[in-house]
Structures are given as structure tokens and as C-alpha cells.
Design an enzyme around this catalytic site. Sequence first.
Site, PDB file in Angstrom:
ATOM      1  N   THR A  55      58.552  63.419  23.053  1.00 31.01           N
ATOM      2  CA  THR A  55      59.540  62.787  23.923  1.00 31.01           C
ATOM      3  C   THR A  55      60.602  63.786  24.361  1.00 31.01           C
ATOM      4  O   THR A  55      61.185  63.652  25.441  1.00 31.01           O
ATOM      5  CB  THR A  55      60.189  61.593  23.206  1.00 31.01           C
ATOM      6  OG1 THR A  55      59.157  60.732  22.712  1.00 31.01           O
ATOM      7  CG2 THR A  55      61.097  60.808  24.134  1.00 31.01           C
ATOM      8  N   TYR A 144      51.974  64.611  11.755  1.00 33.03           N
ATOM      9  CA  TYR A 144      51.960  63.801  12.981  1.00 33.03           C
ATOM     10  C   TYR A 144      50.554  63.793  13.555  1.00 33.03           C
ATOM     11  O   TYR A 144      50.043  64.814  13.994  1.00 33.03           O
ATOM     12  CB  TYR A 144      52.966  64.400  13.959  1.00 33.03           C
ATOM     13  CG  TYR A 144      53.111  63.755  15.311  1.00 33.03           C
ATOM     14  CD1 TYR A 144      52.674  62.462  15.584  1.00 33.03           C
ATOM     15  CD2 TYR A 144      53.731  64.460  16.350  1.00 33.03           C
ATOM     16  CE1 TYR A 144      52.837  61.895  16.826  1.00 33.03           C
ATOM     17  CE2 TYR A 144      53.909  63.904  17.598  1.00 33.03           C
ATOM     18  CZ  TYR A 144      53.459  62.624  17.836  1.00 33.03           C
ATOM     19  OH  TYR A 144      53.628  62.069  19.089  1.00 33.03           O
ATOM     20  N   LYS A 172      53.536  60.429  10.564  1.00 35.08           N
ATOM     21  CA  LYS A 172      53.714  59.642  11.787  1.00 35.08           C
ATOM     22  C   LYS A 172      52.337  59.257  12.307  1.00 35.08           C
ATOM     23  O   LYS A 172      51.551  60.104  12.724  1.00 35.08           O
ATOM     24  CB  LYS A 172      54.486  60.433  12.840  1.00 35.08           C
ATOM     25  CG  LYS A 172      54.703  59.667  14.145  1.00 35.08           C
ATOM     26  CD  LYS A 172      55.454  60.510  15.174  1.00 35.08           C
ATOM     27  CE  LYS A 172      55.582  59.771  16.499  1.00 35.08           C
ATOM     28  NZ  LYS A 172      56.244  60.608  17.539  1.00 35.08           N
ATOM     29  N   VAL A 214      59.028  56.013  14.269  1.00 32.98           N
ATOM     30  CA  VAL A 214      59.573  57.090  15.097  1.00 32.98           C
ATOM     31  C   VAL A 214      59.528  56.541  16.512  1.00 32.98           C
ATOM     32  O   VAL A 214      58.462  56.412  17.111  1.00 32.98           O
ATOM     33  CB  VAL A 214      58.766  58.391  14.961  1.00 32.98           C
ATOM     34  CG1 VAL A 214      59.370  59.475  15.855  1.00 32.98           C
ATOM     35  CG2 VAL A 214      58.740  58.854  13.511  1.00 32.98           C
TER      36      VAL A 214
END
EC number: 4.3.3.7
Length: 302
Positions: A55, A144, A172, A214
Site C-alpha cells: 500500500t 507475508y 500476514k 493489516v
Amino acid sequence: MTLSASLSPQPFGRIVTAMVTPFDSSGAVDFQLAARLARHLVEQGSDGLLVCGTTGESPTLSWDEQLKLLEAVREAVGSSAQVLAGTGSNSTSEAVKATREAAAVGADGALVVVPYYNKPPQEGLEVHFRAIAEAAPTLPLMLYNIPGRTGCHIEAETVACLMDCPNIVSFKAASGTTEEVTALRLACGSRLAIYSGDDGLTLPMLSVGAVGVVSVASHVAGPQIRAMIDAYVEGEVGAALAQHEQLIPLFKALFATTNPIPVKAALEINGWSVGAPRPPLSSLPEAMRTTLSNTLSALRQT
């Protein structure tokens, strides 16, 4: 009845906002605005802030920009929130260097993505993450998994092999399924704190053992996401479900095209001039912007 006792520890709290990176009119990183936004997000319920993740447009930021951004956010929030740095790479040596540097400038943790494009086998993934963990042994790490972007999936059994690294504390999960959470819990037990990597799956993932999210949507709906998670943890499942259902239109609007294009537009609509994404990402099409604006307006009325 609360559900807290049945969940894993939450090393980074319940809500970690994956921060956008603000740019000024020239396209340069706006460090002052990033600091202001970081403080605002904490005020709106974020326990942690992830700097320079997907992001945050890490693929189009130089490492110098990333370090300066990390330092700006760290200074802005002080001890009021945990700050994680995105330090992943498809080069093990680069990820090791980035993780060490993040630790040196005061990060509370690092998000380390599964290597992308070169598609290493599971044995290579274990070597990769072990090298990073050993390079910064006091820095808590969040692995992740986002195969839709990386083209590579880390198996739960591989993660289990890494549980002898004490600083690999969280994961994540962004493969798009709750089954990933179940597989990780079966393989790793409550030792590993699992965070949803998809806003729309936060509540379903909580129900099978995740501890938080998250989040992208927390840029504009932090209190509502906090209310949903708190209700679930306190055993008020009906209230959590009602909040989840109210948030679904926002989640859909924020992922109608490539993240972070919509969330940067949402922040602009809400008065935060964070700038357009860097190329090759583009601005949000007008029709999607209208839908997003209407969705934000409806959410404010709930």
C-alpha cells in the site's frame, strides 16, 4: 464470554494500518504529511503502522526514501504505536540488508514478503526467511504471503520449519482464504500470530484463529474496524457481524482496482492530499471515484 484467551498473542496489536505514502505535487515523498497522517491513524484506532508495504508503493520508492519515511513515522508516533518496515525483496541479500537497516533506525518490526518473480521452491523460502531472521535476531518479523502478487506461495509446513527462529512471531495471510489460517494454526500452533491481509476477510479469519488485520480500510474506517474486532473478541459475535456487513461496501470499493489507487482517492475525498500513485499505477477512474465517494458518505451516516 470473551474470546481473548483462545487467541494467540498480538505482537503488533489488533489493527496495523498499511500506510499509503504521500507525494507532493512534484511526485516527491511528503514526509511532513506522512507524519501527520501517521498520528491521525493512531488517533483513529491503529495499534501499529506498516511503512513501505504494498500500500505504501514500495516498488517505486528508493531505499533512501523508505528509510527516511520510516524515520519520519517513527518520530511522529513515538511510543503510541508500533512501526513496522516493509523490508522484503526477491533478493535474500537485499532483504537482509534492508531488515538490518530498519532495525538500526528504530523499527519495532519488519514485514517480509515472500520473494516475487523468481518463484523459489519451499527449501529456498526457508533459507531466505531464516537468513533474514538471523540477520536481525532482536527484530520481530511478520512473514507475508500474497501469492496473487508474488506468484509464489509459502506452505504452512515451511513456516513450521521456521518456528525455531524466535523473532518470527507473526504472519500476514493474504492468499484470499480462511483455510490458510487453519493450516498455519495446525502447523505452528498459537506460537504464530496470524493477521488477515484482506480487510473483507478479517472477521472470517478471526473466527478461525487470526488475531487482527493489516488493514487498508483503516485509513478511512479505523473506528468501525476497531469496533468490529473488539465486539468479536468480547464474544459479541452478532454485533461484530453487523459491523462487518456495514463495512463490506467500503471494502469492495477500496479494492475495485489495484491497491493503493482507491485508498489514496478515498483519503483525497476525506481531505488528505496524499497525491496520486507513482507510475505505472494511475489515478482512480471517475466512475469508481463517484462510487467510492458515495460509499464513504453512506458510511459516515451509520
